[in-house]
Motif scaffolding. Structure first.
Motif, PDB file in Angstrom:
ATOM      1  N   GLY A  25      53.728  38.881  50.461  1.00 17.42           N
ATOM      2  CA  GLY A  25      52.406  39.023  51.077  1.00 17.42           C
ATOM      3  C   GLY A  25      51.309  38.460  50.198  1.00 17.42           C
ATOM      4  N   PHE A  26      51.370  38.750  48.913  1.00 15.78           N
ATOM      5  CA  PHE A  26      50.372  38.209  47.997  1.00 15.78           C
ATOM      6  C   PHE A  26      50.486  36.695  47.917  1.00 15.78           C
ATOM      7  CE2 PHE A  26      49.864  42.527  46.206  1.00 15.78           C
ATOM      8  CZ  PHE A  26      48.496  42.587  46.257  1.00 15.78           C
ATOM      9  N   GLN A  27      51.705  36.182  47.962  1.00 16.99           N
ATOM     10  CA  GLN A  27      51.887  34.728  47.906  1.00 16.99           C
ATOM     11  C   GLN A  27      51.256  34.066  49.124  1.00 16.99           C
ATOM     12  OE1 GLN A  27      53.210  33.040  45.161  1.00 16.99           O
ATOM     13  NE2 GLN A  27      52.112  31.453  46.270  1.00 16.99           N
ATOM     14  N   VAL A  28      51.386  34.685  50.287  1.00 16.61           N
ATOM     15  CA  VAL A  28      50.765  34.147  51.501  1.00 16.61           C
ATOM     16  C   VAL A  28      49.244  34.132  51.351  1.00 16.61           C
ATOM     17  CG1 VAL A  28      50.358  34.579  53.962  1.00 16.61           C
ATOM     18  CG2 VAL A  28      52.659  34.757  53.032  1.00 16.61           C
ATOM     19  N   ILE A  29      48.677  35.211  50.806  1.00 19.39           N
ATOM     20  CA  ILE A  29      47.229  35.278  50.599  1.00 19.39           C
ATOM     21  C   ILE A  29      46.789  34.163  49.643  1.00 19.39           C
ATOM     22  CG2 ILE A  29      45.353  36.635  49.568  1.00 19.39           C
ATOM     23  CD1 ILE A  29      46.896  39.148  50.594  1.00 19.39           C
ATOM     24  N   VAL A  30      47.491  34.025  48.535  1.00 20.45           N
ATOM     25  CA  VAL A  30      47.142  32.993  47.551  1.00 20.45           C
ATOM     26  C   VAL A  30      47.241  31.610  48.192  1.00 20.45           C
ATOM     27  CG1 VAL A  30      47.867  31.875  45.396  1.00 20.45           C
ATOM     28  CG2 VAL A  30      47.738  34.377  45.527  1.00 20.45           C
ATOM     29  N   ASP A  31      48.314  31.349  48.926  1.00 19.13           N
ATOM     30  CA  ASP A  31      48.490  30.045  49.573  1.00 19.13           C
ATOM     31  C   ASP A  31      47.356  29.762  50.557  1.00 19.13           C
ATOM     32  OD1 ASP A  31      50.806  29.673  48.125  1.00 19.13           O
ATOM     33  OD2 ASP A  31      52.152  30.189  49.791  1.00 19.13           O
ATOM     34  N   GLU A  42      40.258  30.851  40.430  1.00 20.36           N
ATOM     35  CA  GLU A  42      39.352  31.749  41.163  1.00 20.36           C
ATOM     36  C   GLU A  42      40.140  32.794  41.946  1.00 20.36           C
ATOM     37  OE1 GLU A  42      35.616  28.867  42.279  1.00 20.36           O
ATOM     38  OE2 GLU A  42      37.500  28.583  43.368  1.00 20.36           O
ATOM     39  N   VAL A  43      41.215  32.351  42.572  1.00 19.31           N
ATOM     40  CA  VAL A  43      42.043  33.269  43.358  1.00 19.31           C
ATOM     41  C   VAL A  43      42.667  34.320  42.456  1.00 19.31           C
ATOM     42  CG1 VAL A  43      44.079  33.442  44.841  1.00 19.31           C
ATOM     43  CG2 VAL A  43      42.497  31.526  45.129  1.00 19.31           C
ATOM     44  N   MET A  44      43.247  33.890  41.340  1.00 20.35           N
ATOM     45  CA  MET A  44      43.904  34.832  40.431  1.00 20.35           C
ATOM     46  C   MET A  44      42.893  35.797  39.809  1.00 20.35           C
ATOM     47  SD  MET A  44      46.803  33.889  41.169  1.00 20.35           S
ATOM     48  CE  MET A  44      47.851  34.887  40.166  1.00 20.35           C
ATOM     49  N   ARG A  45      41.725  35.286  39.462  1.00 25.97           N
ATOM     50  CA  ARG A  45      40.679  36.136  38.900  1.00 25.97           C
ATOM     51  C   ARG A  45      40.268  37.197  39.917  1.00 25.97           C
ATOM     52  NH1 ARG A  45      38.548  32.087  36.525  1.00 25.97           N
ATOM     53  NH2 ARG A  45      37.201  31.464  38.233  1.00 25.97           N
ATOM     54  N   SER A  46      40.126  36.793  41.167  1.00 29.14           N
ATOM     55  CA  SER A  46      39.737  37.742  42.217  1.00 29.14           C
ATOM     56  C   SER A  46      40.814  38.805  42.431  1.00 29.14           C
ATOM     57  CB  SER A  46      39.472  37.001  43.528  1.00 29.14           C
ATOM     58  OG  SER A  46      38.327  36.208  43.396  1.00 29.14           O
ATOM     59  N   LEU A  47      42.070  38.397  42.408  1.00 35.35           N
ATOM     60  CA  LEU A  47      43.155  39.375  42.548  1.00 35.35           C
ATOM     61  C   LEU A  47      43.147  40.367  41.387  1.00 35.35           C
ATOM     62  CD1 LEU A  47      46.109  37.155  43.846  1.00 35.35           C
ATOM     63  CD2 LEU A  47      44.903  38.952  45.096  1.00 35.35           C
ATOM     64  N   ARG A  48      42.925  39.857  40.183  1.00 34.83           N
ATOM     65  CA  ARG A  48      42.857  40.758  39.022  1.00 34.83           C
ATOM     66  C   ARG A  48      41.690  41.732  39.147  1.00 34.83           C
ATOM     67  NH1 ARG A  48      44.791  36.177  36.318  1.00 34.83           N
ATOM     68  NH2 ARG A  48      42.731  35.419  35.805  1.00 34.83           N
ATOM     69  N   ARG A  49      40.555  41.245  39.657  1.00 28.93           N
ATOM     70  CA  ARG A  49      39.397  42.125  39.843  1.00 28.93           C
ATOM     71  C   ARG A  49      39.667  43.184  40.902  1.00 28.93           C
ATOM     72  NH1 ARG A  49      34.688  37.540  39.519  1.00 28.93           N
ATOM     73  NH2 ARG A  49      34.674  37.378  37.250  1.00 28.93           N
ATOM     74  N   LEU A  50      40.366  42.803  41.962  1.00 25.39           N
ATOM     75  CA  LEU A  50      40.735  43.795  42.975  1.00 25.39           C
ATOM     76  C   LEU A  50      41.633  44.877  42.389  1.00 25.39           C
ATOM     77  CD1 LEU A  50      41.467  41.599  46.117  1.00 25.39           C
ATOM     78  CD2 LEU A  50      39.688  43.338  45.896  1.00 25.39           C
ATOM     79  N   ILE A  51      42.583  44.463  41.572  1.00 22.91           N
ATOM     80  CA  ILE A  51      43.482  45.422  40.929  1.00 22.91           C
ATOM     81  C   ILE A  51      42.698  46.317  39.980  1.00 22.91           C
ATOM     82  CG2 ILE A  51      45.406  45.630  39.296  1.00 22.91           C
ATOM     83  CD1 ILE A  51      46.489  42.992  40.623  1.00 22.91           C
ATOM     84  N   ALA A  52      41.789  45.743  39.207  1.00 21.62           N
ATOM     85  CA  ALA A  52      40.968  46.532  38.278  1.00 21.62           C
ATOM     86  C   ALA A  52      40.091  47.521  39.036  1.00 21.62           C
ATOM     87  CB  ALA A  52      40.110  45.608  37.419  1.00 21.62           C
TER      88      ALA A  52
END
Length: 79
Positions: A25-31, A42-52
């Motif tokens: 699911g996360f891979q689909v979002i990133v793609d 930017e995508v990875m940074r945003s995912l990390r911020r969501l997790i934080a």
């Protein structure tokens, strides 16, 4: 495709199975984000911020629950 848990009740590897199921699911979002023109960083940074943000919310919720438990105990002690 997301795999269902092996069974409904808890089992030792359930959390690992859940993480593996979420990976696709996360891979689909990133793609999708990359296809829309966002940069990978930017995508990875945003995912990390969501997790934080989720981690902070969980910590704050735990604090509130602890404060409520203390308040309830104090009220019971007064009775």
């Amino acid at each position: 495709m997301i795999n269902a848990p092996r069974h409904e009740r808890d089992y030792p590897d359930r959390e690992i199975d859940f993480q593996e199921a979420m990976e696709s699911g996360f891979q689909v979002i990133v793609d999708c984000m990359l296809e829309a023109g966002w940069r990978r960083g930017e995508v990875m940074r945003s995912l990390r911020r969501l997790i934080a943000a989720d981690n902070m919310t969980q910590k704050e919720n735990a604090k509130v629950e602890a404060e409520l438990a203390i308040a309830r105990a104090m009220i019971r002690a007064r009775k």
